[in-house]
Design a protein around this motif. Sequence first.
Motif: not given
Length: 226
Positions: A113-120, A131-133
């Motif tokens: 979820l962190l990657g989805h919200m804050f993708p480097c 959706l991912s959550g």
Amino acid sequence: MTPMNSEVSQSFFLLAGVFLGVAAVAYFLGCFNGAVIVSKYILHNDIRNHGSGNAGLTNFHRVFGGGLTFVVILCDVVKAILAVLIGTLIIGMVTGGWMGPVLGKYWAGLFCLLGHMFPCMFHFKGGKGILSGGTIALMLDWRVALVVWGGFLILAVLTKWVSLGSIWAGASFPFATWFVYHDIFLLILSIILGGLIVWKHRGNLKRILSGTESKFSLHKKKEGTQ
């Protein structure tokens, strides 16, 4: 250092390495944001420059609509499934016991979820994670999913505010987790996970309270509409 202390130390570092490794893999899987990938590399028109600026399914559907919406759904669902499966298998195998796989699910789900919200790879500007959550909730436990998805669907259908259902999903997640598992560490992870979803929807909540939040429609909005 005694042999026993050395063995404990090695076990600790091994466990820490496993958790960090799963976190890294889950995070990078989460970075593959379906809305950004489809809009930027297939449509050559970054979704983050349109509508609400959010790189999520709802904004993508409002702006572009069409069959590519299902590609966005598939991307965000598959990455969440893969992340949770990896966490379940690896952390479950290392920690053992019935709680190990559950811990792996929550741990990997959070970092996905962190990657989805804050993708480097996309300048840390991603989606709101519903959706991912929601996929992660389905992978965790049917009872957690029932509370999260049940409230989401009821509120979204009755009000046509997807964001209101999303806020319910995030806020209810810790309560559902505690009701099912009664585990303090899982509760902490669920508070962070659910809290991220609510925090990402803080702007929507303000618009709901002021009566200016957009309502969801199955049809793509016409040019010039908000």
